[in-house]
Scaffold this active site. Structure first.
Site, mmCIF file in Angstrom:
data_model
loop_
_atom_site.group_PDB
_atom_site.id
_atom_site.type_symbol
_atom_site.label_atom_id
_atom_site.label_comp_id
_atom_site.label_asym_id
_atom_site.label_seq_id
_atom_site.Cartn_x
_atom_site.Cartn_y
_atom_site.Cartn_z
ATOM 1 N N GLU B 53 0.794 -1.222 0.000
ATOM 2 C CA GLU B 53 0.000 0.000 0.000
ATOM 3 C C GLU B 53 0.830 1.277 0.000
ATOM 4 O O GLU B 53 0.332 2.329 -0.390
ATOM 5 C CB GLU B 53 -0.965 0.019 1.192
ATOM 6 C CG GLU B 53 -0.253 -0.015 2.517
ATOM 7 C CD GLU B 53 -1.233 0.022 3.687
ATOM 8 O OE1 GLU B 53 -1.925 1.023 3.814
ATOM 9 O OE2 GLU B 53 -1.276 -0.949 4.458
ATOM 10 N N ALA B 54 2.083 1.206 0.407
ATOM 11 C CA ALA B 54 2.904 2.415 0.367
ATOM 12 C C ALA B 54 3.240 2.825 -1.065
ATOM 13 O O ALA B 54 3.684 3.941 -1.309
ATOM 14 C CB ALA B 54 4.200 2.209 1.154
#
Lengths: 326, 260, 326, 260
Positions: B53-54
């Protein structure tokens, strides 16, 4: 569902337009000393946003200086955050926070002493998901007072947020409207910046572009200052453009002990010492005293933890050199 | 006997690794999920699309990440992008599986990773949703990995951080969540569970070697749906263990931990 | 205000999620011949989206092939568009279009013959602004069925659009909700792509990233195919990631006579000939016959207009070499 | 006499160039607007921030662009980005001025660049809004550049493509447009006009050298607000003309055209 969380960091979009209108768009030299940037820009009433993610690209030098100067902020977004918000907590005057993730160093564990701030009921938490906070920044970045999203619906995370349900006029579907988030101050650590504030980030961008657009004041700390030609010759390098930025501070290794992608790995030993110290108030106070208050500057903090020799090791680890392994 | 050649953590990772069809996209964090997709990529699903998700998309994970944005999550990645970009990919319907855990899980697969006790005066404060709520809202299938105990598997869940089937059939859709999504499987140190299609309640799928159905029942704080005939979870194969130990996690970052 | 325009290109977001779910995420070789890409992917019922802006980075080779094969599309977004939509119009079966800008080559003028398509009432137009269409793509790209915007309000552009007014639950302000736009097919010309569809665009991105995310099928035409290592070694170069892409076609000079930033300038002489020809049906038909129908492929079209020698001149102009001037 | 040393186009460009305070941001297209900001940058506002809606931010314009996304719009730019990024910068309140034109203008500064005749059966079809509606909606001040004729300056506007003050005081705000925005000045080949603060109607500010107030009135299809004393527009200075002709537009791409 009616959400009951406190609405933090929101402003009327037309009021914010007036604010952004007044920001200087001149190409001015914005380079400052770290200590001046902290004393000039951090105010007690501030909502602070911090760039980076987890153990990666944290503006550590700036945050250590905030603690050294005992500057406090009113609230903060705990968004993808680890060591960064831990540091902000140390000053301990926050009564309310927006939180999607915090007080844990991901796989490494959670600093017990700081968790107590929440478990003692001293801090009121408005809940969000990472996506929701990213989209709150994005709403502000887009010049909107809200964005519709499809997360959080039906959960206690929604209930303890400050979101509102709305209906899409085309599909008839229910969406959650999240309010724009306009931090008073944002601090973002980057690889390169020029004197005007043009900034380049390598690797994952997290939410830093939107944070820079959403925030009233933006402080860039950079591993190095480069000439503006660096950007003019490849304008796709400009992750954050100058007109969003209020101050630029050059701090080599300014992310340490966090990772700076392509430059140095996080110092897992430091974080283990940090977590260990956070087991009790006493050991934690001692740790912070030694690593922050008693260091005359950030260089001394790095020296205390192994200095440039340690950075070299972390650099080799980051680049996968010499068969070095995590 | 089983302890001779694998441990619980290895079994859980192998059970998870077998879920993925080739070419699916999986959002992962650190730990077991990451080991599972790495193993799956090497053995079963070479085209698995891994995302963090980063912003790390399709990396060739060289070893276990410790942070969801660290260098391993972008090593030889096909794109480095942002949280909102990853979340919007998910919201668009492009994420097939996500992997989550929680401090508490109820029979509808709702997860708590926020507080034990009351929200405003918690006994224990956990990190919060992180990206879990987003992924569980919009990914097609949520896989939950957890230690198995009646304290964790409880209908007295203190806080629904992340949606399972909420209150049962149709409640996700009524809440506004994307159609056709929800929890898919739960892998613990005792068993594999799934969800009944009609009731959306947790059902026992298989028990791990050496574990009885009764062990699972005793360690589950609510009534599990249990068929008359329950299979045994396939133990890790030699291939799986070799690759897991030699290539996926040679430093035993994950497989060296206790499952509970 | 109630908008009365026809709603085009919209679908239920959950239906689109089902569609996107089925798209292959495998690393597969997607390289195709230009003619095959057109015959396989362009269907008469399609809503087509085209990348680029004005005279810049237009997928000319693909569009010429569409005309040669007499492939027609049902509708199209006239968004920042010049020569590209002019080409789509030539096939002339569109009954409705979304339009923010079209049938004009910016400062150079407007092709009279093509303007007639609209002035004869043969095409129904739903009006938008450039921002609105960009945001319609972005809504789809974000997985939303709408986005709130602050443009178009109070004008006839709003009236003849298919937007809906909504109220922000936080500020109480009126916004215009624009519906997501999901083209059936998008064609985007890029600098470099690998066989899987990872694509790099240099210079202005226009709306191409959002178009690629919003569209059901995405065709990439590339100046050159590069090895995947090009992307793996610098993942920030990936403007469009492979999993969005259905076909990759290598077409050197594939944007000509439009500009390819950093590679070759637009051919202003060609566009003047084009506009001149468009003064009458007769001259225009002749021009299209010569430049498209009678060219056996795109190379022959380039040869007809000066060939690689002309490209070299345009390259020198683009790069500002040899004191060459526009 | 005036034709001796400058033409109408040059005068319009110079009049526009003098509007900008140093450090403001201006969204421009091709033609007169671009010449005006280039001149302004060289003479009056070295820190002017120029942006093009295709995504070129702060270029060092070497010469006149022909397309809003062409190489000149990104030459030595400080950023190349996207349409939505530029439009969102505007929506956020970061664009001080935009420059627009139109086939018809009414007394409230509303612009038509869509059709002459009815929308569904037009006599003339124009390109449409392009980015004009967006910029006029959210930029703080809109500058309109136009040839001056009673056909163009008319209250019988066939289509409001782009908002001026709509129906007068408060109607922008009522429609939902951002507060405090709207048309600011109109520069034609005859005069400079602005807008009355209370009535939001077009008012004559200055007439160009050699042009009478009556000439302006005759060429305006609606009643202009006219003060008793009307100034003369400052003619181009030697400096302005020298830089305009030698540096800004040496190939006379814009200044070689007729203003009407």
């Amino acid at each position: 569902m009616d959400a009951i969380g406190e609405l933090l960091g929101y402003e009327d979009p037309d009021k914010m337009r007036e604010f952004f209108r007044k920001k200087s768009k001149k190409l001015e030299n914005k380079i400052m000393k770290l200590s001046d940037a902290v004393s000039e820009f951090v105010a007690e009433s501030d909502y602070m946003a911090i760039g980076g993610f987890g153990l990666v690209r944290i503006p550590t030098a700036f945050l250590h200086e905030v603690i050294k100067q005992q500057r406090k902020v009113a609230t903060c977004a705990f968004f993808t955050s680890n060591y960064d918000t831990d540091l902000v907590l140390i000053n301990g005057i926050m009564k309310s926070v927006d939180m999607s993730y915090g007080i844990a160093l991901e796989a490494l564990g959670s600093p017990k002493v700081l968790r107590k701030y929440f478990e003692n009921g001293g801090i009121k938490v408005t809940e969000w998901s990472n996506g929701a906070l990213a989209w709150r920044y994005k709403a502000a970045a887009m010049g909107l007072s809200f964005l519709p999203i499809r997360s959080m619906l039906g959960t206690d995370t929604e209930k303890y947020s400050a979101a509102e349900e709305i209906i899409c006029p085309f599909s008839g579907k229910k969406y959650l409207a999240v309010p724009a988030l306009y931090p008073d101050i944002a601090v973002i650590h980057v690889h390169e910046a020029d004197m005007y504030g043009n900034a380049h980030i390598k690797g994952v961008l997290v939410a830093d572009v939107d944070i820079a657009k959403a925030s009233k004041k933006v402080i860039i700390t950079a591993e190095r200052i480069v000439d503006t030609e660096y950007f003019r010759n490849n304008p796709q390098n400009t992750t954050i453009p100058f007109y969003l930025v209020d101050a630029v501070v050059e701090v080599p290794y300014g992310g340490y002990p966090a990772e700076m992608p392509y430059e140095y790995l996080f110092d897992i030993d430091y974080f283990k010492r940090f977590l260990q110290a956070a087991e009790s108030e006493e050991t934690f106070d001692k740790f912070i005293k030694e690593n922050i208050y008693e260091c005359k500057d950030f260089n001394e903090f790095i020296s205390l933890n192994g200095g440039v020799e340690r950075i070299k090791e972390l650099r080799n680890l980051e680049l996968g050199l010499k068969g070095s392994e995590l | 006997m089983k302890e001779k050649y694998y441990n619980e953590m290895e079994l859980m990772i192998c059970a998870a690794a077998r879920i993925f069809e080739d070419g699916v996209s999986v959002s992962v964090g650190t730990g077991v999920p990451c080991a599972a997709v790495m193993l799956s990529q090497k053995l079963y699903a070479p085209n698995i699309l891994i995302l963090f998700e980063a912003g790390g998309i399709a990396p060739l994970l060289p070893s276990m990440p410790i942070s969801v944005g660290d260098k391993n999550t972008m090593y030889k990645a096909l794109q480095t992008t942002s949280v909102s970009d990853a979340m919007e990919m998910n919201q668009r319907g492009l994420v097939d599986y996500c992997f989550l855990g929680g401090a508490q899980i109820d029979m509808y697969g709702n997860l708590n990773s926020t507080v034990i006790g009351s929200h405003d005066n918690p006994k224990v404060r956990f990190p919060g949703s992180g990206g879990a709520n987003d992924f569980a809202s919009s990914a097609w299938r949520t896989i939950i990995v957890s230690p198995h105990s009646s304290r964790r598997f409880t209908n007295n869940i203190d806080f629904i951080t992340t949606p399972g089937y909420l209150n049962g059939p149709n409640s996700r859709e009524k809440a506004g969540l994307p159609q056709g999504t929800g929890p898919y499987k739960i892998i613990t140190n005792l068993a594999v569970m799934n969800f009944d299609n009609d009731e959306k309640r947790m059902a026992l799928e298989s028990v791990h070697p050496g574990v009885s159905v009764d062990d699972v029942v005793k360690n589950t704080g609510f009534e599990l749906l249990i068929d008359e005939h329950i299979e045994q979870t396939e133990p890790p194969s030699e291939d799986e263990l070799r690759i897991l130990r030699n290539e996926v996690d040679p430093y035993r970052v994950v497989i060296g931990k206790k499952a509970q």
